[in-house]
Design an enzyme around this catalytic site. Structure first.
Site, PDB file in Angstrom:
ATOM      1  N   LYS A 198      51.787  62.145  59.799  1.00 26.43           N
ATOM      2  CA  LYS A 198      50.929  63.308  60.103  1.00 26.43           C
ATOM      3  C   LYS A 198      50.961  63.571  61.611  1.00 26.43           C
ATOM      4  CE  LYS A 198      48.346  62.208  56.004  1.00 26.43           C
ATOM      5  NZ  LYS A 198      47.150  62.381  55.222  1.00 26.43           N
ATOM      6  N   SER A 203      45.777  56.841  49.766  1.00 25.05           N
ATOM      7  CA  SER A 203      45.162  55.536  50.054  1.00 25.05           C
ATOM      8  C   SER A 203      45.961  54.353  49.508  1.00 25.05           C
ATOM      9  CB  SER A 203      43.711  55.503  49.557  1.00 25.05           C
ATOM     10  OG  SER A 203      42.930  56.469  50.244  1.00 25.05           O
ATOM     11  N   ASN A 210      54.145  58.925  55.997  1.00 23.95           N
ATOM     12  CA  ASN A 210      53.815  60.240  56.564  1.00 23.95           C
ATOM     13  C   ASN A 210      52.886  60.018  57.753  1.00 23.95           C
ATOM     14  OD1 ASN A 210      52.921  62.812  57.124  1.00 23.95           O
ATOM     15  ND2 ASN A 210      51.759  63.048  55.207  1.00 23.95           N
ATOM     16  N   HIS A 257      52.605  69.499  51.360  1.00 20.91           N
ATOM     17  CA  HIS A 257      51.523  68.515  51.481  1.00 20.91           C
ATOM     18  C   HIS A 257      50.188  69.249  51.344  1.00 20.91           C
ATOM     19  CE1 HIS A 257      48.739  65.587  53.119  1.00 20.91           C
ATOM     20  NE2 HIS A 257      49.637  64.674  52.826  1.00 20.91           N
ATOM     21  N   GLY A 294      43.403  59.723  52.399  1.00 22.44           N
ATOM     22  CA  GLY A 294      42.635  59.359  53.584  1.00 22.44           C
ATOM     23  C   GLY A 294      41.206  58.941  53.293  1.00 22.44           C
ATOM     24  N   GLU A 319      49.846  63.494  44.719  1.00 22.35           N
ATOM     25  CA  GLU A 319      48.800  63.060  45.638  1.00 22.35           C
ATOM     26  C   GLU A 319      47.475  63.719  45.243  1.00 22.35           C
ATOM     27  OE1 GLU A 319      50.435  61.569  49.640  1.00 22.35           O
ATOM     28  OE2 GLU A 319      50.208  63.720  49.802  1.00 22.35           O
ATOM     29  N   GLU A 338      47.541  69.060  52.895  1.00 22.15           N
ATOM     30  CA  GLU A 338      46.951  69.539  54.154  1.00 22.15           C
ATOM     31  C   GLU A 338      47.558  70.876  54.563  1.00 22.15           C
ATOM     32  OE1 GLU A 338      47.527  65.864  56.309  1.00 22.15           O
ATOM     33  OE2 GLU A 338      46.046  64.948  54.973  1.00 22.15           O
TER      34      GLU A 338
HETATM   35  P1  PGA Z   1      46.735  58.287  53.017  1.00 18.47           P
HETATM   36  O1  PGA Z   1      47.567  59.645  53.096  1.00 18.47           O
HETATM   37  O2  PGA Z   1      47.699  57.190  52.645  1.00 18.47           O
HETATM   38  O3  PGA Z   1      46.172  58.091  54.406  1.00 18.47           O
HETATM   39  O4  PGA Z   1      45.681  58.471  51.995  1.00 18.47           O
HETATM   40  C1  PGA Z   1      48.538  59.979  52.149  1.00 18.47           C
HETATM   41  C2  PGA Z   1      49.158  61.314  52.445  1.00 18.47           C
HETATM   42  O5  PGA Z   1      48.454  62.241  52.867  1.00 18.47           O
HETATM   43  O6  PGA Z   1      50.376  61.495  52.265  1.00 18.47           O
END
Ligand code: PGA
Length: 255
Positions: free
Chosen positions: A11, A211, A9, A95, A172, A166, A97
């Site tokens: 983003k 992560s 992803n 997601h 992140g 997630e 976010e």
């Molecule tokens: P990350 O993000 O691997 O940077 O923690 C995962 C995601 O938001 O899908």
């Protein structure tokens, strides 16, 4: 049989110049690690470039969100059919976010998944709890409500989605869920699906996200109910992204 899927992803990252080398490396590398399935989920505006560069590779591509409507006066939205026109195979829906920053409800996320399926796109439906919800022992209550919305909207078609667990506190942050925490929730998700949809539960891929890096991927992805990874930060670096698949390619399919 559930294959392992590694999903990147991006983003809101990328540039025409930067994408070129990243995609070329991923395209080449993914074809040498064909035991797992690969997908890059790029910002929509780059999808023609992604399509061109990944076309003859082992890596699929897709979007990060999709409209819950088929077409019409929805300024700024992109329909499922449009993603299909650019060869997309997958699209992320729900997601965290988007749930948080764009106030997306469980019902809206479910409608988006339905739109995706209506044109043959595979929705990657994200679920997960905040740190506060975990600390209040509400992890499964939150996730079950997220699952229930998708289950009642899709019914038997639930079997066609990919789920991604997630934990929001792991996204992140560099702090992934421990293998114990991940298996606990993945197992509970599969049990929930089994209780509602019977044996469909054995077909559904459940990815872990938050992560994931090459150095923790094997520990997470060898868990019984973890069928792949949804990768943010590490998907922006070809070596790291490919390293995740490489580290798990020896245990292949589940069940
Ligand atoms: P990350 O993000 O691997 O940077 O923690 C995962 C995601 O938001 O899908």
């Amino acid at each position: 049989m559930r294959r392992v899927l590694i999903a990147g992803n991006w983003k809101m990252n990328g540039s025409l110049v930067g994408n070129q080398s990243l995609l070329e490396e991923i395209g080449r590398g993914s074809s040498t690690i064909a035991e797992v399935d690969w997908v890059v989920l790029a910002p929509s505006i780059y999808l023609p470039q992604v399509q061109q560069l990944l076309n003859s590779s082992h890596c699929a591509w897709g979007g990060q969100d999709v409209s819950n409507q088929a077409s019409g006066a929805f300024t700024g939205e992109i329909s499922a059919k449009m993603f299909k026109e650019f060869g997309c195979r997958y699209v992320i829906v729900g997601h965290s976010e988007r749930r948080t920053l764009h106030n997306e409800s469980n019902e809206l996320v479910a409608q988006k998944a339905k739109q995706a399926l209506s044109v043959g796109l595979i929705p990657i439906v994200c679920v997960g709890e905040t740190l506060q919800e975990r600390e209040e022992s509400r992890t499964m209550t939150v996730i079950e409500a997220q699952l229930q919305a998708v289950n009642s909207c899709l019914e038997e078609n639930l079997a066609k989605v990919v789920l991604a667990y997630e934990p929001i506190w792991a996204i992140g942050t560099g702090r992934s869920a421990s293998p114990f925490q991940a298996q606990e929730v993945h197992g509970a998700i599969r049990t929930w699906i089994r209780n509602h949809r019977g044996t469909l539960a054995e077909q559904i891929q459940i990815l872990y996200g938050g992560s994931v890096k090459p150095n923790n991927a094997a520990d997470l992805l060898q868990l019984t109910d973890v069928d792949g990874a949804l990768v943010g930060g590490a998907s922006l670096n070809a070596e790291e992204f490919l390293g995740i698949g490489r580290s798990v390619s020896h245990f292949l399919t589940k069940i």
